[in-house]
Design a protein around this motif. Sequence first.
Motif, PDB file in Angstrom:
ATOM      1  N   LYS A  90       0.832  -1.209   0.000  1.00  0.00           N
ATOM      2  CA  LYS A  90       0.000   0.000   0.000  1.00  0.00           C
ATOM      3  C   LYS A  90       0.866   1.259   0.000  1.00  0.00           C
ATOM      4  CE  LYS A  90      -3.942  -2.162   2.327  1.00  0.00           C
ATOM      5  NZ  LYS A  90      -4.798  -2.185   3.547  1.00  0.00           N
ATOM      6  N   VAL A  91       1.951   1.216   0.774  1.00  0.00           N
ATOM      7  CA  VAL A  91       2.866   2.360   0.799  1.00  0.00           C
ATOM      8  C   VAL A  91       3.527   2.539  -0.562  1.00  0.00           C
ATOM      9  CG1 VAL A  91       5.003   3.256   1.808  1.00  0.00           C
ATOM     10  CG2 VAL A  91       3.286   2.183   3.272  1.00  0.00           C
ATOM     11  N   THR A  93       2.371   1.583  -3.501  1.00  0.00           N
ATOM     12  CA  THR A  93       1.360   2.077  -4.437  1.00  0.00           C
ATOM     13  C   THR A  93       1.125   3.567  -4.251  1.00  0.00           C
ATOM     14  OG1 THR A  93       0.262  -0.083  -4.456  1.00  0.00           O
ATOM     15  CG2 THR A  93      -1.026   1.807  -5.191  1.00  0.00           C
ATOM     16  N   PHE A  94       1.091   4.006  -2.989  1.00  0.00           N
ATOM     17  CA  PHE A  94       0.905   5.432  -2.699  1.00  0.00           C
ATOM     18  C   PHE A  94       2.062   6.259  -3.250  1.00  0.00           C
ATOM     19  CE2 PHE A  94       1.559   9.039   0.256  1.00  0.00           C
ATOM     20  CZ  PHE A  94       0.384   9.737  -0.016  1.00  0.00           C
ATOM     21  N   ASP A  97       1.793   6.542  -6.993  1.00  0.00           N
ATOM     22  CA  ASP A  97       0.766   7.525  -7.342  1.00  0.00           C
ATOM     23  C   ASP A  97       1.308   8.952  -7.246  1.00  0.00           C
ATOM     24  OD1 ASP A  97      -1.086   5.547  -7.792  1.00  0.00           O
ATOM     25  OD2 ASP A  97      -1.927   5.628  -5.772  1.00  0.00           O
ATOM     26  N   ILE A  98       2.103   9.212  -6.214  1.00  0.00           N
ATOM     27  CA  ILE A  98       2.699  10.547  -6.064  1.00  0.00           C
ATOM     28  C   ILE A  98       3.659  10.841  -7.211  1.00  0.00           C
ATOM     29  CG2 ILE A  98       4.250  11.946  -4.648  1.00  0.00           C
ATOM     30  CD1 ILE A  98       3.028  10.672  -2.194  1.00  0.00           C
TER      31      ILE A  98
END
Length: 271
Positions: A90-91, A93-94, A97-98
């Motif tokens: 999840k980290v 993927t985040f 995205d950034i």
Amino acid sequence: MFTAAFVIAVIPLLWVLITLLQRGLAPVLSSTWWTHSFNGLLPTDFGGGINHALAGTLLEGLICAVISVPLGVLVAIYLIEYGQNSRFAKVATFMVDILSGLPSIVAGLFIYALWITTFGFNRSGFAVALSLVLLMVPVVVRVTETMLLIVPDELREASYALGVPKWKTIVKVVLPTALSGILTGVMLGLARVLGETAPLLILVGYSSSISYDMFGGELASLPLTIFMERGTGTAAGDARMWGAALTLVLVIMLINLVASLLSRLFAVKTK
């Protein structure tokens, strides 16, 4: 309605292409354009060639691809095949995205602060390539993720049923099946980053002569050449500027054609 939308979208594109051909075709077709540099030319002198900028652009793109493609593919494999709903995934993927929405000038400033100010290295083409990596990695990750998701689970399950380990299933089954789309996405991502200008202005100086030194000194590239020639304010400079712009479009078009060819070449045969 759809026809009207298509026409509205195509008109600006055609306008740009016609303008590029009208103003940049003459320099591109000259006998010295692909073999010479701008070394020794005064702002008012016509002639010269784009060899120095073309070499710099291709070198920066090559280094960018060598770093970002393995990194992006490995991250995507972890997210799809191993990470799933883990906290680390999840980290990751985040962060992807950034990076996907990161302005190119911010990428250039980050590399300047880290590579040049903190580590003390010189402004160089390699620093430019590092900033392009930040822009290309999320593209590679997203494309690879999409292609891995398209691979049918039945292929994985059939491989597991035969006793093949997971890592070998990924290498021998999953990646070959998704290879066509991955290569296409990589080439399109490379075409996108080669046109960036902001990191070049921050991380490397301009050279009008041919140079292959990626770790020190000045280095030309097509976007930087366009910017520099625009500032001459002369007819010769304008001709070189439009010629460099048309050359950049031709390079990107060639990369897109190669991407299409690779997609067909490595596509999974259904018969």
